[in-house]
Design an enzyme around this catalytic site. Structure first.
Site, PDB file in Angstrom:
ATOM      1  N   ASP A  36      51.538   1.353  -0.984  1.00  0.00           N
ATOM      2  CA  ASP A  36      50.869   0.265  -1.695  1.00  0.00           C
ATOM      3  C   ASP A  36      49.367   0.329  -1.513  1.00  0.00           C
ATOM      4  OD1 ASP A  36      53.045  -1.003  -2.679  1.00  0.00           O
ATOM      5  OD2 ASP A  36      53.041  -2.644  -1.221  1.00  0.00           O
ATOM      6  N   LYS A  58      49.507  -1.847  -5.979  1.00  0.00           N
ATOM      7  CA  LYS A  58      49.414  -3.025  -6.815  1.00  0.00           C
ATOM      8  C   LYS A  58      48.089  -3.722  -6.565  1.00  0.00           C
ATOM      9  CE  LYS A  58      54.310  -3.712  -6.517  1.00  0.00           C
ATOM     10  NZ  LYS A  58      55.368  -4.651  -6.210  1.00  0.00           N
ATOM     11  N   MET A 173      48.049 -15.021  -1.329  1.00  0.00           N
ATOM     12  CA  MET A 173      47.841 -14.861  -2.773  1.00  0.00           C
ATOM     13  C   MET A 173      47.277 -16.135  -3.390  1.00  0.00           C
ATOM     14  SD  MET A 173      51.361 -12.818  -3.728  1.00  0.00           S
ATOM     15  CE  MET A 173      52.426 -13.764  -2.640  1.00  0.00           C
TER      16      MET A 173
END
Ligand code: SAH
Length: 252
Positions: A36, A58, A173
C-alpha cells in the site's frame, strides 16, 4: 506444485522499526509483495532481491487498483504456488479491508493468514504524547472513521453520541470532514474541550496540532490539517505537555 498462500502483514503507521518480528520474517520469505501507499517504503529493502514488488497503493479518491483487482492479483499469484505478502499500513483489520481480501482468498481454496500491525492511532498516541485510556482521564475510547461523513453526509455516524458514550474519541480518515466532526464534538463537550491532530504519525515529518475542538476547527478551515492524520478528542490530549513527543507541535 506447492500450494501458495497469502499473508496480510500490518506494516505499522510509518516508522519502519514498528514492524513486528513476525512481519519481518514474512517479508524475508516472500515470493511477491503487494504494498500500500501508506506502508513504509524502507521495509521493501528487507525483501530478497529479485522478488516482485507490486504497488497497489491507495490515495484518497485515487485508487491505483480497485479492490477487486487487488483481490484477483492476490489469488492469481497464490494459485501459482507463490507465497504472497500483502503489506498494509497500520493493522490489516483496522479499516484495512484485510477481512475482505482474506475472505476472497479463502473462498478460492487458498490459505490466508494475518500478522497484526501497530495501528496508526496507537503510533500517533505513543509518538504524540497522547495516552488513549487510563486512570482518571479516560476509562474508554472509541475509534471511528470520518470517511462515511464525507461520502454520505453528517447523519451516518453520530460523533456527539459517541462522545457522550465514551471518554475519548479517535477518528481516522477524518481530514475531509474535520469541521463537521469537530462541530459535533463541540455539541457534546463544549468549545474548550481538548483536541489534537497528529499528522504523519511516527514519521520524521510528524506534526501535531494541539488545541480545543473550536480552535482546531479554525485550524482546519485555514487548511492546516493534511492527511494522513489522526484526530483525538478527549483529555488524553492534556498529557502531552509532560510526555515525550516527536516532531513539530503547534498550539491553537
Ligand atoms: N489500517 C490502518 C488504517 C487505514 S485507514 C491503521 O491500522 O491505522 C487510513 C487512515 O489511517 C488515514 O486516513 C489516517 O487517518 C490513518 N493513518 C495511517 N497512517 C497514518 C500516519 N502515519 N499518521 C497519521 N494517520 C495515519
Amino acid at each position: 506444485m506447492e500450494m501458495g498462500e497469502v499473508v496480510l502483514v500490518g506494516a505499522g503507521p510509518g516508522d519502519p522499526g514498528l514492524l513486528t518480528i513476525r512481519g519481518l520474517e514474512e517479508l524475508r520469505r516472500a515470493d511477491v509483495v503487494l504494498y500500500d501507499r501508506l506502508a513504509p517504503r524502507e521495509l521493501l529493502n528487507q525483501v530478497p532481491s529479485g522478488v516482485e514488488l507490486v504497488p497497489v497503493g491507495k490515495a484518497p479518491g485515487r485508487h491505483s487498483l480497485s479492490q477487486d483487482e487487488i483481490n484477483n492479483l492476490l489469488v492469481g499469484y497464490a494459485s501459482q504456488g507463490l507465497r504472497v505478502v500483502r503489506l498494509k499500513g497500520g493493522d490489516p483489520y483496522v479499516f484495512g479491508r484485510g477481512e475482505e481480501e482474506c475472505l476472497h482468498v479463502i473462498a478460492r481454496g487458498l490459505p490466508c493468514r494475518v500478522v497484526p500491525g501497530v495501528p496508526s492511532f496507537v503510533g500517533a498516541g505513543a509518538y504524540g504524547g497522547i495516552p488513549l485510556a487510563g486512570r482518571g482521564f479516560a476509562s474508554s475510547f472509541a475509534v471511528a472513521t470520518g470517511r462515511l461523513a464525507a461520502e454520505k453526509g453528517d447523519h451516518v455516524l453520530d460523533y456527539s453520541a459517541m462522545l457522550r458514550a465514551v471518554d475519548q474519541l479517535v477518528v481516522l480518515m477524518g481530514v475531509g470532514s474535520l469541521e463537521s466532526i469537530l462541530s459535533q464534538a463541540e455539541a457534546a463537550r463544549g468549545p474548550r474541550h481538548p483536541a489534537a491532530v497528529v499528522m504523519d504519525a511516527t514519521l520524521p515529518s510528524q506534526r501535531i496540532l494541539v488545541g480545543t475542538v473550536s480552535s482546531l476547527r479554525r485550524a482546519s478551515r485555514e487548511g492546516a490539517v493534511r492527511p494522513p492524520a489522526v484526530l483525538f478528542v478527549g483529555r488524553g490530549v492534556e498529557w502531552g505537555e509532560r510526555l515525550w513527543r516527536t516532531g513539530a507541535v503547534s498550539y491553537y
